[in-house]
Design a protein around this motif. Structure first.
Motif, short mmCIF file in Angstrom:
data_model
loop_
_atom_site.label_atom_id
_atom_site.label_comp_id
_atom_site.label_asym_id
_atom_site.label_seq_id
_atom_site.Cartn_x
_atom_site.Cartn_y
_atom_site.Cartn_z
N ASN A 226 0.40 -7.39 -8.64
CA ASN A 226 0.27 -6.23 -9.52
C ASN A 226 0.53 -6.61 -10.98
N TYR A 227 1.46 -7.53 -11.19
CA TYR A 227 1.74 -7.95 -12.57
C TYR A 227 0.54 -8.69 -13.15
N LEU A 228 -0.10 -9.52 -12.35
CA LEU A 228 -1.29 -10.23 -12.81
C LEU A 228 -2.43 -9.25 -13.10
N ILE A 229 -2.54 -8.22 -12.27
CA ILE A 229 -3.56 -7.19 -12.50
C ILE A 229 -3.28 -6.47 -13.82
N SER A 230 -2.00 -6.21 -14.10
CA SER A 230 -1.65 -5.54 -15.36
C SER A 230 -2.00 -6.40 -16.57
N LYS A 231 -2.13 -7.71 -16.36
CA LYS A 231 -2.52 -8.62 -17.43
C LYS A 231 -4.04 -8.80 -17.52
N GLY A 232 -4.78 -8.12 -16.64
CA GLY A 232 -6.23 -8.15 -16.73
C GLY A 232 -6.95 -8.89 -15.64
N LEU A 233 -6.24 -9.46 -14.67
CA LEU A 233 -6.91 -10.19 -13.59
C LEU A 233 -7.38 -9.23 -12.51
N SER A 234 -8.57 -9.46 -11.97
CA SER A 234 -9.10 -8.62 -10.91
C SER A 234 -8.37 -8.89 -9.60
N SER A 235 -8.12 -7.83 -8.85
CA SER A 235 -7.46 -8.00 -7.55
C SER A 235 -8.33 -8.80 -6.58
N LYS A 236 -9.64 -8.86 -6.86
CA LYS A 236 -10.52 -9.65 -5.99
C LYS A 236 -10.19 -11.13 -6.03
N ASN A 237 -9.56 -11.56 -7.12
CA ASN A 237 -9.25 -12.98 -7.30
C ASN A 237 -7.84 -13.33 -6.84
N ILE A 238 -7.20 -12.41 -6.12
CA ILE A 238 -5.81 -12.65 -5.70
C ILE A 238 -5.69 -12.42 -4.20
N ASN A 239 -5.09 -13.38 -3.51
CA ASN A 239 -4.78 -13.26 -2.08
C ASN A 239 -3.27 -13.37 -1.91
N THR A 240 -2.72 -12.52 -1.09
CA THR A 240 -1.26 -12.51 -0.91
C THR A 240 -0.88 -12.81 0.54
N PHE A 241 0.24 -13.52 0.69
CA PHE A 241 0.73 -13.91 2.00
C PHE A 241 2.26 -13.87 2.02
N GLY A 242 2.82 -13.86 3.22
CA GLY A 242 4.26 -13.95 3.39
C GLY A 242 4.61 -15.13 4.27
N ARG A 243 5.74 -15.76 4.00
CA ARG A 243 6.14 -16.92 4.78
C ARG A 243 7.64 -16.87 5.08
N LEU A 244 7.99 -16.97 6.36
CA LEU A 244 9.39 -17.04 6.76
C LEU A 244 9.94 -18.41 6.38
N ASP A 245 11.06 -18.43 5.65
CA ASP A 245 11.62 -19.69 5.16
C ASP A 245 13.14 -19.56 5.07
N ASP A 246 13.83 -19.86 6.18
CA ASP A 246 15.29 -19.78 6.19
C ASP A 246 15.95 -20.93 5.44
N ASN A 247 15.16 -21.89 4.98
CA ASN A 247 15.70 -22.98 4.17
C ASN A 247 15.75 -22.62 2.69
N PHE A 248 15.25 -21.44 2.35
CA PHE A 248 15.30 -21.00 0.96
C PHE A 248 16.66 -20.33 0.74
N ILE A 249 17.53 -21.00 -0.01
CA ILE A 249 18.93 -20.58 -0.14
C ILE A 249 19.16 -19.82 -1.44
N ALA A 250 19.78 -18.64 -1.33
CA ALA A 250 20.13 -17.84 -2.50
C ALA A 250 21.36 -18.43 -3.19
N ASP A 251 21.58 -18.04 -4.45
CA ASP A 251 22.77 -18.51 -5.15
C ASP A 251 23.97 -17.63 -4.79
N SER A 252 25.10 -17.87 -5.43
CA SER A 252 26.33 -17.14 -5.10
C SER A 252 26.24 -15.66 -5.45
N ASN A 253 25.26 -15.30 -6.26
CA ASN A 253 25.06 -13.89 -6.62
C ASN A 253 23.95 -13.24 -5.78
N ALA A 254 23.57 -13.91 -4.69
CA ALA A 254 22.54 -13.40 -3.78
C ALA A 254 21.19 -13.25 -4.46
N ILE A 255 20.87 -14.19 -5.33
CA ILE A 255 19.57 -14.19 -6.02
C ILE A 255 18.74 -15.37 -5.52
#
Length: 315
Positions: free
Chosen positions: A144-173
């Motif tokens: 949506n941010y890219l669309i707000s900058k003028g990019l067509s949604s036709k040129n964007i594909n979105t996916f989700g990936r489970l990744d328990d190795n991605f570690i948050a910092d001490s502030n849960a970020i």
């Protein structure tokens, strides 16, 4: 016994007695020391606490490279998210925002290319979005941010990936739980068009139906319903003129005027929910049919419950 013999016996007895006394005191002393050492070691083992190894925070850079083009950059920053949240942390850094602008300009100048955005998520996060997982929801907010900058949604594909190795910092970020890749479309390839046609037919045949209790407007999607939302978002992103149609219905209790208003309120509430979850407001039409078009008998409470609904589909 001679005096000399007695003297020798005295010396011998003294030696024997000294040996006995030495063994008695010194050996017991050594044993005590050994036991004390053993006890000390045992106590050390018993009281020793295992300190887990510290996990390093994952710091994922904002990096994009087109193997078949001339776009390439690697920014030591990214779009960040709090755990269990799909809204990115604002404001974005100047470097990241400039990188996104560069990406939009590049894709705008190369309409045969598209960007895949993959959002990462952990299994211990709580998904409160309308999407099947937080990774897909995060990718959608970046889309949506890219669309707000003028990019067509036709040129964007979105996916989700489970990744328990991605570690948050001490502030849960989570620092940059996103991946990007550039695709070059093959001229004459109709596979996506065919897939979208089949997807549209499936959505119309099995729309998203949300049920409401009397005078209540709340939404709690199941896993299957979240997938339907994701499918409808994909369809409206890719097909020209495609819109989501949100229609509210009620049971027959009360006046028609009241029920038409209540049906519209439910439809508007569903739209607000979808917009909050990153679906463009201008892609959603709402309407109310009140008590019209019941799908069950209003003579029973079970039938009335089925008639109190919002139907979300595509036009």
């Amino acid at each position: 016994m001679s005096k000399k013999t007695g003297y020798l016996l005295g010396i011998l007895l003294t030696i024997i007695l000294g040996t006995i006394l030495y063994w008695f005191f010194c050996c017991n002393c050594d044993t005590g020391t050994a036991d004390a050492d053993a006890n000390s070691k045992a106590n050390t083992i018993e009281t020793k606490s295992e300190v887990p190894a510290k996990l390093d925070t994952t710091m994922n850079a904002f990096a994009i490279s087109d193997a078949n083009g001339n776009l390439s950059f690697d920014i030591n920053d990214n779009i960040n998210f709090k755990t269990s949240d799909y809204h990115y942390i604002e404001p974005l850094s100047v470097e990241v925002d400039n990188g996104l602008t560069k990406l939009v300009d590049y894709l705008g100048a190369n309409p045969d290319k598209s960007i895949d955005i993959t959002g990462h998520f952990r299994s211990d996060e709580t998904n409160t979005s309308a999407f099947p997982n937080l990774g897909l929801a995060r990718a959608n907010t970046v889309k949506n941010y890219l669309i707000s900058k003028g990019l067509s949604s036709k040129n964007i594909n979105t996916f989700g990936r489970l990744d328990d190795n991605f570690i948050a910092d001490s502030n849960a970020i989570l620092h940059g739980p996103l991946g990007y890749s550039i695709n070059t479309m093959t001229e004459g390839d109709s596979s996506e068009t065919d897939a979208l046609k089949a997807l549209g037919e499936a959505i119309k045949a099995d729309p998203l139906v949300l049920y409401f209790n009397t005078a209540e407007a709340s939404i709690n999607l199941t896993t299957a319903q979240r997938q339907k939302v994701a499918d409808m978002v994909r369809y409206t992103d890719k097909v020209d003129g495609a819109l989501l149609s949100v229609t509210g219905y009620t049971d027959s209790s009360g006046s028609r005027t009241t029920n038409v208003r209540l049906g519209q309120e439910r439809a508007d509430f569903a739209k607000s929910y979808l917009v909050e979850n990153g679906i463009a407001a201008n892609k959603i039409n709402t309407a109310s049919k009140g008590p019209d078009s019941p799908i069950a008998s209003n003579a029973t409470e079970e039938g009335k419950a089925k008639n109190r609904r919002v139907v979300v589909t595509i036009n």
